[in-house]
Design an enzyme around this catalytic site. Structure first.
Site, mmCIF file in Angstrom:
data_model
loop_
_atom_site.group_PDB
_atom_site.id
_atom_site.type_symbol
_atom_site.label_atom_id
_atom_site.label_comp_id
_atom_site.label_asym_id
_atom_site.label_seq_id
_atom_site.Cartn_x
_atom_site.Cartn_y
_atom_site.Cartn_z
ATOM 1 N N TYR A 42 0.506 -0.701 0.108
ATOM 2 C CA TYR A 42 0.144 -0.274 0.320
ATOM 3 C C TYR A 42 1.018 1.143 -0.081
ATOM 4 O O TYR A 42 1.506 0.826 0.000
ATOM 5 C CB TYR A 42 -0.846 0.370 1.283
ATOM 6 C CG TYR A 42 -0.054 0.188 2.105
ATOM 7 C CD1 TYR A 42 0.561 -0.423 2.782
ATOM 8 C CD2 TYR A 42 -0.591 1.487 3.243
ATOM 9 C CE1 TYR A 42 1.202 -0.509 4.821
ATOM 10 C CE2 TYR A 42 0.311 1.930 4.316
ATOM 11 C CZ TYR A 42 1.034 1.051 4.980
ATOM 12 O OH TYR A 42 1.506 1.499 6.090
ATOM 13 N N ARG A 61 7.587 3.873 -5.635
ATOM 14 C CA ARG A 61 7.913 2.719 -4.023
ATOM 15 C C ARG A 61 6.680 1.554 -4.003
ATOM 16 O O ARG A 61 6.621 0.276 -3.752
ATOM 17 C CB ARG A 61 7.746 3.837 -2.719
ATOM 18 C CG ARG A 61 8.297 2.240 -1.774
ATOM 19 C CD ARG A 61 8.434 3.020 -0.205
ATOM 20 N NE ARG A 61 7.324 4.215 -0.061
ATOM 21 C CZ ARG A 61 6.475 4.316 0.912
ATOM 22 N NH1 ARG A 61 8.199 5.066 1.288
ATOM 23 N NH2 ARG A 61 6.028 5.415 1.190
ATOM 24 N N ARG A 113 -8.469 -22.112 -1.178
ATOM 25 C CA ARG A 113 -7.049 -21.275 -0.142
ATOM 26 C C ARG A 113 -6.357 -21.827 -1.125
ATOM 27 O O ARG A 113 -5.293 -23.359 -0.755
ATOM 28 C CB ARG A 113 -7.662 -21.472 1.310
ATOM 29 C CG ARG A 113 -5.897 -21.015 1.617
ATOM 30 C CD ARG A 113 -6.491 -20.820 3.710
ATOM 31 N NE ARG A 113 -5.704 -20.216 4.922
ATOM 32 C CZ ARG A 113 -4.949 -20.710 4.750
ATOM 33 N NH1 ARG A 113 -4.717 -22.569 4.538
ATOM 34 N NH2 ARG A 113 -3.561 -20.735 5.700
ATOM 35 N N LYS A 160 6.192 -2.154 1.681
ATOM 36 C CA LYS A 160 5.274 -1.073 2.489
ATOM 37 C C LYS A 160 4.089 -2.334 2.090
ATOM 38 O O LYS A 160 3.118 -1.610 1.396
ATOM 39 C CB LYS A 160 5.037 0.536 1.637
ATOM 40 C CG LYS A 160 4.272 0.440 2.621
ATOM 41 C CD LYS A 160 3.993 2.636 2.143
ATOM 42 C CE LYS A 160 2.939 2.674 3.114
ATOM 43 N NZ LYS A 160 3.542 3.327 4.497
ATOM 44 N N GLU A 192 12.978 2.147 13.577
ATOM 45 C CA GLU A 192 12.102 2.944 13.286
ATOM 46 C C GLU A 192 10.455 3.364 14.155
ATOM 47 O O GLU A 192 10.371 2.040 15.589
ATOM 48 C CB GLU A 192 11.353 3.398 12.132
ATOM 49 C CG GLU A 192 10.718 2.176 11.820
ATOM 50 C CD GLU A 192 10.430 1.477 10.058
ATOM 51 O OE1 GLU A 192 10.216 2.711 8.709
ATOM 52 O OE2 GLU A 192 10.232 0.952 9.768
ATOM 53 N N LEU A 216 11.212 0.748 7.287
ATOM 54 C CA LEU A 216 10.721 1.747 5.667
ATOM 55 C C LEU A 216 12.096 2.923 5.023
ATOM 56 O O LEU A 216 11.996 3.486 5.965
ATOM 57 C CB LEU A 216 9.119 2.050 5.433
ATOM 58 C CG LEU A 216 8.371 2.368 4.422
ATOM 59 C CD1 LEU A 216 8.809 1.103 3.415
ATOM 60 C CD2 LEU A 216 7.917 3.218 4.805
HETATM 61 N N1 PDD Z 1 3.176 4.617 7.710
HETATM 62 N N2 PDD Z 1 8.109 3.267 8.595
HETATM 63 C C1 PDD Z 1 6.467 3.254 8.530
HETATM 64 C C2 PDD Z 1 7.050 2.101 9.381
HETATM 65 C C3 PDD Z 1 6.268 3.457 7.848
HETATM 66 O O1 PDD Z 1 4.635 3.109 7.987
HETATM 67 C C4 PDD Z 1 5.518 4.730 7.250
HETATM 68 C C5 PDD Z 1 4.726 6.113 6.710
HETATM 69 C C6 PDD Z 1 6.858 5.267 7.431
HETATM 70 C C7 PDD Z 1 7.447 6.497 6.955
HETATM 71 O O2 PDD Z 1 7.342 7.159 4.968
HETATM 72 P P1 PDD Z 1 6.139 8.371 4.238
HETATM 73 O O3 PDD Z 1 7.520 9.144 4.614
HETATM 74 O O4 PDD Z 1 6.539 7.140 2.783
HETATM 75 O O5 PDD Z 1 5.077 8.251 4.899
HETATM 76 C C8 PDD Z 1 8.275 4.795 7.918
HETATM 77 C C9 PDD Z 1 2.002 5.228 6.517
HETATM 78 C C10 PDD Z 1 1.816 7.529 6.915
HETATM 79 C C11 PDD Z 1 0.931 4.863 7.312
HETATM 80 O O6 PDD Z 1 1.144 3.454 7.010
HETATM 81 O O7 PDD Z 1 -0.261 5.491 7.067
#
Ligand code: PDD
Length: 302
Positions: A42, A61, A113, A160, A192, A216
């Protein structure tokens, strides 16, 4: 400290496999592999003033994440390319200029499945939008507190993936304990936050976990590293341990829904002097300035 989506004041429209549909119609089959196995990726794009900030980076990405889960079918990637226009149409239909756009691709239906991937199995491509509060680019960074949590995720955090259970467990544990965020660590190394990247500042140098697959590589993270270069702030993308948190002058979260959010205390212990530090403030200002410039917003920032 995530900027949460707001509820629409009208019946929403969703995009699902080439059609614009109502919520009642926007239903995934129970045998969809996204639900069965978490086989999906996503993206979340922030729209400011009607413009998707870093939309191309998110799209790129998405292609990488899909290849990371083995979805290489050119047809699926061509559908992903359509998400530019789909997003514009969803924003138009809902009359939104301050929004979060969500894109998701899951591997498709497996009937019965089965653990086995089937070549040519049509993937499920969906998109939706939610309104969010407009930001004031001139405002000071938001502040929050964080709890430390063990990073229990898999080895491919660069993808992601929709498989966010470890993130959500840690985040909700933090909320229940009265914190605003969870900062994760694995084998003593700070990785993170649960939906944002994490930075610390020590003696004017910005530290963050390297893009080595175990985090990420956030779009906001990449923008901030570029902006830090322009501001003459030294960036160290290297592994650092929990011991650094104890001596850090500043700490902040960075992400699409968090922007730069200052972390003023971790596990109840103040970071630096417990306020928003000067480097965080400058980077927040630079990010807001970039958003304002790219998205054509009036800005009181530098
Ligand atoms: N999440 N690390 C993780 C685990 C994340 O899920 C996200 C973003 C980021 C930051 O990435 P970016 O700058 O590309 O948004 C880092 C999104 C916003 C979410 O899950 O809603």
């Amino acid at each position: 400290m995530v900027q949460e989506a707001l509820t629409l004041d009208r019946e929403p429209t969703f995009y699902l496999n080439g059609s614009y549909v109502t919520r009642a119609e926007a239903v995934l089959p129970v045998e969809e592999r996204g639900g069965l196995f978490g086989e999906g990726v996503y993206e979340v794009v922030r729209v400011y003033n009607g413009v998707g900030y870093e939309l191309e980076g998110h799209l790129e990405r998405m292609h990488q994440s899909l290849r990371g889960i083995g979805v290489v079918d050119e047809g699926v990637h061509a559908e992903v390319e359509k998400l530019r226009g789909v997003s514009a149409e969803l924003l138009r239909v809902h009359g939104l200029s301050e929004a979060l756009v969500y894109w998701q691709v899951t591997r498709g239906v497996s009937r019965p499945r089965s653990f086995v991937f089937k070549a040519g199995n049509p993937a499920t491509v969906m998109a939706m939008v939610y309104p969010v509060q407009a930001i004031d680019p001139a405002a000071a960074p938001v502040e929050t507190t964080a709890m430390l949590a063990v990073d229990e995720r898999w080895a491919n955090c660069w993808i992601k993936s929709t498989m966010l259970l470890p993130n959500n467990l840690a985040y909700n544990r933090a909320l229940e304990a009265g914190y605003g965020a969870a900062v994760m660590h694995r084998d003593g190394v700070v990785t993170e936050a649960t939906s944002a990247n994490f930075f610390v500042v020590k003696d004017g140098v910005l530290w963050t976990h390297p893009d080595n697959g175990r985090i990420l590589n956030g779009i906001t993270r990449q923008v901030l590293i570029r902006l830090a270069g322009g501001l003459g702030i030294e960036v160290r993308e290297s592994l650092y341990g929990l011991d650094v948190l104890a001596v850090a002058d500043e700490a902040f979260l960075a992400g699409t829904t968090t922007h730069v959010t200052a972390v003023t205390a971790i596990d109840g212990r103040a970071v630096g002097d417990g306020g928003v530090g000067p480097v965080s403030r400058r980077l927040h200002g630079a990010l807001m300035g970039d958003v304002a410039a790219v998205c054509g917003m009036a800005s009181a920032v530098g």
